[in-house]
Design a protein around this motif. Sequence first.
Motif, PDB file in Angstrom:
ATOM      1  N   GLN A   1      44.525  45.183  16.133  1.00  0.00           N
ATOM      2  CA  GLN A   1      44.233  46.169  15.138  1.00  0.00           C
ATOM      3  C   GLN A   1      42.702  45.932  14.858  1.00  0.00           C
ATOM      4  OE1 GLN A   1      46.888  46.847  11.745  1.00  0.00           O
ATOM      5  NE2 GLN A   1      48.322  45.546  12.929  1.00  0.00           N
ATOM      6  N   ALA A   2      42.146  44.668  14.529  1.00  0.00           N
ATOM      7  CA  ALA A   2      40.855  44.878  14.451  1.00  0.00           C
ATOM      8  C   ALA A   2      39.824  45.096  15.474  1.00  0.00           C
ATOM      9  CB  ALA A   2      40.710  43.050  13.965  1.00  0.00           C
ATOM     10  N   ASP A   3      40.411  44.490  16.616  1.00  0.00           N
ATOM     11  CA  ASP A   3      39.829  45.034  17.958  1.00  0.00           C
ATOM     12  C   ASP A   3      39.585  46.544  18.159  1.00  0.00           C
ATOM     13  OD1 ASP A   3      39.856  42.396  18.550  1.00  0.00           O
ATOM     14  OD2 ASP A   3      41.372  42.517  20.074  1.00  0.00           O
ATOM     15  N   VAL A   4      40.466  47.242  17.618  1.00  0.00           N
ATOM     16  CA  VAL A   4      40.415  48.887  17.407  1.00  0.00           C
ATOM     17  C   VAL A   4      39.428  49.161  16.646  1.00  0.00           C
ATOM     18  CG1 VAL A   4      41.901  50.795  16.777  1.00  0.00           C
ATOM     19  CG2 VAL A   4      42.682  49.070  18.214  1.00  0.00           C
ATOM     20  N   VAL A   5      39.135  48.491  15.393  1.00  0.00           N
ATOM     21  CA  VAL A   5      38.480  48.953  14.507  1.00  0.00           C
ATOM     22  C   VAL A   5      36.999  48.517  15.049  1.00  0.00           C
ATOM     23  CG1 VAL A   5      37.421  48.246  12.121  1.00  0.00           C
ATOM     24  CG2 VAL A   5      39.721  48.661  12.619  1.00  0.00           C
ATOM     25  N   ALA A   6      36.762  47.319  15.609  1.00  0.00           N
ATOM     26  CA  ALA A   6      35.605  47.031  16.258  1.00  0.00           C
ATOM     27  C   ALA A   6      34.889  48.140  17.236  1.00  0.00           C
ATOM     28  CB  ALA A   6      35.445  45.803  16.927  1.00  0.00           C
ATOM     29  N   ALA A   7      36.018  48.658  17.896  1.00  0.00           N
ATOM     30  CA  ALA A   7      35.790  49.506  18.974  1.00  0.00           C
ATOM     31  C   ALA A   7      35.295  50.856  18.594  1.00  0.00           C
ATOM     32  CB  ALA A   7      36.987  49.987  20.376  1.00  0.00           C
ATOM     33  N   ILE A   8      35.801  51.170  17.366  1.00  0.00           N
ATOM     34  CA  ILE A   8      35.707  52.333  16.541  1.00  0.00           C
ATOM     35  C   ILE A   8      34.265  52.137  15.844  1.00  0.00           C
ATOM     36  CG2 ILE A   8      36.009  53.970  14.573  1.00  0.00           C
ATOM     37  CD1 ILE A   8      39.217  53.303  15.418  1.00  0.00           C
ATOM     38  N   GLN A   9      34.073  51.037  15.409  1.00  0.00           N
ATOM     39  CA  GLN A   9      32.745  50.769  14.709  1.00  0.00           C
ATOM     40  C   GLN A   9      31.342  50.990  15.812  1.00  0.00           C
ATOM     41  OE1 GLN A   9      32.433  47.021  12.639  1.00  0.00           O
ATOM     42  NE2 GLN A   9      30.406  47.578  11.931  1.00  0.00           N
ATOM     43  N   GLN A  10      31.767  50.446  17.057  1.00  0.00           N
ATOM     44  CA  GLN A  10      30.655  50.453  18.277  1.00  0.00           C
ATOM     45  C   GLN A  10      30.745  52.023  18.455  1.00  0.00           C
ATOM     46  OE1 GLN A  10      28.957  47.928  19.268  1.00  0.00           O
ATOM     47  NE2 GLN A  10      27.887  49.537  20.103  1.00  0.00           N
ATOM     48  N   ALA A  11      31.679  52.815  18.526  1.00  0.00           N
ATOM     49  CA  ALA A  11      31.324  54.017  18.918  1.00  0.00           C
ATOM     50  C   ALA A  11      30.451  54.802  17.863  1.00  0.00           C
ATOM     51  CB  ALA A  11      32.822  54.789  18.891  1.00  0.00           C
ATOM     52  N   ARG A  12      30.620  54.353  16.747  1.00  0.00           N
ATOM     53  CA  ARG A  12      29.907  55.115  15.729  1.00  0.00           C
ATOM     54  C   ARG A  12      28.574  54.583  15.733  1.00  0.00           C
ATOM     55  NH1 ARG A  12      29.800  55.695   9.667  1.00  0.00           N
ATOM     56  NH2 ARG A  12      28.140  57.238   9.358  1.00  0.00           N
ATOM     57  N   LEU A  13      28.356  53.461  15.829  1.00  0.00           N
ATOM     58  CA  LEU A  13      26.999  52.725  16.321  1.00  0.00           C
ATOM     59  C   LEU A  13      26.375  53.687  17.629  1.00  0.00           C
ATOM     60  CD1 LEU A  13      27.507  49.111  15.586  1.00  0.00           C
ATOM     61  CD2 LEU A  13      26.149  50.773  14.092  1.00  0.00           C
ATOM     62  N   ASP A  14      27.291  53.802  18.403  1.00  0.00           N
ATOM     63  CA  ASP A  14      26.649  54.674  19.771  1.00  0.00           C
ATOM     64  C   ASP A  14      26.343  55.880  19.514  1.00  0.00           C
ATOM     65  OD1 ASP A  14      26.761  52.020  20.847  1.00  0.00           O
ATOM     66  OD2 ASP A  14      28.659  52.345  22.006  1.00  0.00           O
TER      67      ASP A  14
ATOM     68  N   PRO B   1      38.415  58.877  20.528  1.00  0.00           N
ATOM     69  CA  PRO B   1      39.463  58.399  21.282  1.00  0.00           C
ATOM     70  C   PRO B   1      39.217  58.416  22.782  1.00  0.00           C
ATOM     71  CG  PRO B   1      40.259  59.682  19.640  1.00  0.00           C
ATOM     72  CD  PRO B   1      38.764  59.713  19.725  1.00  0.00           C
ATOM     73  N   ALA B   2      38.690  59.628  23.289  1.00  0.00           N
ATOM     74  CA  ALA B   2      38.446  59.638  24.748  1.00  0.00           C
ATOM     75  C   ALA B   2      37.126  58.561  25.282  1.00  0.00           C
ATOM     76  CB  ALA B   2      37.610  60.732  25.071  1.00  0.00           C
ATOM     77  N   ALA B   3      36.275  58.197  24.197  1.00  0.00           N
ATOM     78  CA  ALA B   3      34.985  57.325  24.398  1.00  0.00           C
ATOM     79  C   ALA B   3      35.756  55.844  24.595  1.00  0.00           C
ATOM     80  CB  ALA B   3      34.114  57.267  23.462  1.00  0.00           C
ATOM     81  N   ILE B   4      36.615  55.719  23.695  1.00  0.00           N
ATOM     82  CA  ILE B   4      37.259  54.189  23.725  1.00  0.00           C
ATOM     83  C   ILE B   4      38.179  54.025  25.082  1.00  0.00           C
ATOM     84  CG2 ILE B   4      38.819  52.754  22.506  1.00  0.00           C
ATOM     85  CD1 ILE B   4      37.885  53.401  20.005  1.00  0.00           C
ATOM     86  N   ALA B   5      38.762  55.030  25.360  1.00  0.00           N
ATOM     87  CA  ALA B   5      39.748  54.956  26.570  1.00  0.00           C
ATOM     88  C   ALA B   5      38.930  54.607  27.880  1.00  0.00           C
ATOM     89  CB  ALA B   5      40.204  56.128  26.674  1.00  0.00           C
ATOM     90  N   LYS B   6      37.802  55.333  27.679  1.00  0.00           N
ATOM     91  CA  LYS B   6      36.600  55.275  29.077  1.00  0.00           C
ATOM     92  C   LYS B   6      36.278  53.556  29.011  1.00  0.00           C
ATOM     93  CE  LYS B   6      34.882  59.585  29.351  1.00  0.00           C
ATOM     94  NZ  LYS B   6      33.541  60.411  28.998  1.00  0.00           N
ATOM     95  N   THR B   7      36.413  53.016  27.927  1.00  0.00           N
ATOM     96  CA  THR B   7      36.017  51.362  27.973  1.00  0.00           C
ATOM     97  C   THR B   7      36.863  50.402  28.460  1.00  0.00           C
ATOM     98  OG1 THR B   7      36.761  50.882  25.727  1.00  0.00           O
ATOM     99  CG2 THR B   7      34.329  51.848  26.029  1.00  0.00           C
TER     100      THR B   7
END
Length: 99
Positions: free
Chosen positions: A29-42, A50-56
């Motif tokens: 769950q924390a990894d999901v949060v980190a991925a969302i945080q990175q998406a926001r930073l990006d 969801p699509a941006a994270i799926a691409k990673t």
Amino acid sequence: MFRLALAATVLMAAPVHAAETKEQSCQYQADVVAAIQQARLDRVKERDVPAAIAKTGPDWPENYNAAIPLITPWVYEQKMRDVRKKDLSAAWLELCLQQ
């Protein structure tokens, strides 16, 4: 905070592999949060997260992808200065482990 609790509850109630511990689930769950945080930073638009994270090609179990739309609004509600400076995944992990 309500969304945080809701998402954690949903994930903890989801069927998980028998070998998965609470600690491992909270870490995913924390990894999901980190991925969302990175998406926001990006500067990914909230609706595209969801699509941006799926691409990673994330390495968490697929059932954790269901939490992305639940957690994304929480991350995107944070002030950008906090998103840049705070470790939201560490905060999530701590809250998750307390439940």
